[in-house]
Design a protein around this motif. Structure first.
Motif, short mmCIF file in Angstrom:
data_model
loop_
_atom_site.label_atom_id
_atom_site.label_comp_id
_atom_site.label_asym_id
_atom_site.label_seq_id
_atom_site.Cartn_x
_atom_site.Cartn_y
_atom_site.Cartn_z
N GLN A 30 -0.10 -12.83 6.20
CA GLN A 30 0.67 -12.62 7.42
C GLN A 30 2.16 -12.92 7.24
O GLN A 30 2.97 -12.54 8.07
N GLU A 31 2.52 -13.61 6.17
CA GLU A 31 3.93 -13.93 5.91
C GLU A 31 4.63 -12.87 5.07
O GLU A 31 5.83 -12.93 4.88
N SER A 33 5.91 -9.08 4.40
CA SER A 33 6.31 -7.89 5.17
C SER A 33 6.45 -6.68 4.24
O SER A 33 6.75 -6.82 3.06
N LEU A 35 8.24 -2.64 4.33
CA LEU A 35 9.11 -1.70 5.03
C LEU A 35 9.20 -0.45 4.16
O LEU A 35 9.41 -0.55 2.95
N SER A 64 1.67 -1.29 12.00
CA SER A 64 3.10 -1.42 11.74
C SER A 64 3.92 -0.88 12.91
O SER A 64 3.45 -0.11 13.73
N VAL A 74 7.78 -0.76 9.65
CA VAL A 74 7.83 -2.12 9.14
C VAL A 74 6.61 -2.87 9.64
O VAL A 74 6.19 -2.71 10.78
N ALA A 75 6.00 -3.65 8.76
CA ALA A 75 4.85 -4.48 9.10
C ALA A 75 5.13 -5.90 8.65
O ALA A 75 5.69 -6.12 7.58
N GLY A 76 4.75 -6.85 9.47
CA GLY A 76 4.93 -8.26 9.11
C GLY A 76 6.12 -8.89 9.79
O GLY A 76 6.74 -8.28 10.68
N PRO A 77 6.47 -10.12 9.39
CA PRO A 77 7.55 -10.86 10.05
C PRO A 77 8.91 -10.17 10.03
O PRO A 77 9.73 -10.42 10.91
N LEU A 78 9.16 -9.32 9.08
CA LEU A 78 10.43 -8.61 9.05
C LEU A 78 10.59 -7.71 10.28
O LEU A 78 11.70 -7.38 10.68
N ALA A 79 9.48 -7.35 10.91
CA ALA A 79 9.53 -6.52 12.12
C ALA A 79 10.34 -7.21 13.22
O ALA A 79 11.06 -6.55 13.96
N SER A 123 8.70 -8.15 1.27
CA SER A 123 9.57 -9.30 1.49
C SER A 123 8.80 -10.47 2.08
O SER A 123 7.70 -10.31 2.63
#
Length: 161
Positions: A30-31, A33, A35, A64, A74-79, A123
């Motif tokens: 989950q941490e 990301s 893109l 995403s 984008v998927a993950g915390p970078l979203a 990332s």
């Protein structure tokens, strides 16, 4: 102070391998990301119904966030960083979003070009200074020589706002 560490890969398998190396460093799925462009998502990440059971990203990519005006997903915390930048009116593309996140301009330009050429950004936000160097090593992909330079290994991007 979180620092964004980014790697650029070409394939689904490369993204899976990079994520597994990050997970081996004590981070969770989950941490991590991803893109990429929508075309790359369609090429590299089949629907979750046909994704291999070992796929780290099958469900994450299916959920995403699509940023249609900017042409990527984008998927993950970078979203959250992307959403914040878009909400603040930054519409100049991935390069400007990465610059806003603390990525130096020359790297942001390279990452944007890499994504446009079909690459996938992988990332993670490093938890500590010690992790920054380690994560750069594990996200370094020797198969991506067209997107990689020696200097990349030593850069982390301060994303505190």
């Amino acid at each position: 102070m979180e620092k964004l560490v980014i790697g650029l890969v070409q394939t689904h398998d490369d993204a899976e391998a990079a994520a597994e190396r990050v997970i081996d460093c004590g981070y969770t799925r989950q941490e991590v990301s991803l893109l990429m462009t929508e075309a790359t998502r369609d090429r590299c990440f089949p629907s979750p119904d046909v994704a291999p059971p070992s796929s780290t990203f099958g469900a994450a990519v299916a959920m995403s966030v699509v940023v249609p005006d900017l042409g990527f997903v984008v998927a993950g915390p970078l979203a959250a960083v992307v959403a914040s930048a878009v909400g603040a009116g930054i519409t100049g593309g991935l390069r400007e979003i990465l610059i806003t996140a603390g990525v130096p301009r020359h790297w942001a330009e390279r990452y944007q070009a890499g994504v446009r050429q079909g690459g996938i950004l992988v990332s993670v936000f490093a938890r500590s200074e010690r992790d920054v160097g380690l994560l750069h090593l594990v996200l370094d992909d020797p198969h991506m020589t067209s997107f990689h330079t020696e200097a990349h290994r030593h850069h982390a991007y301060d994303t505190s706002f």
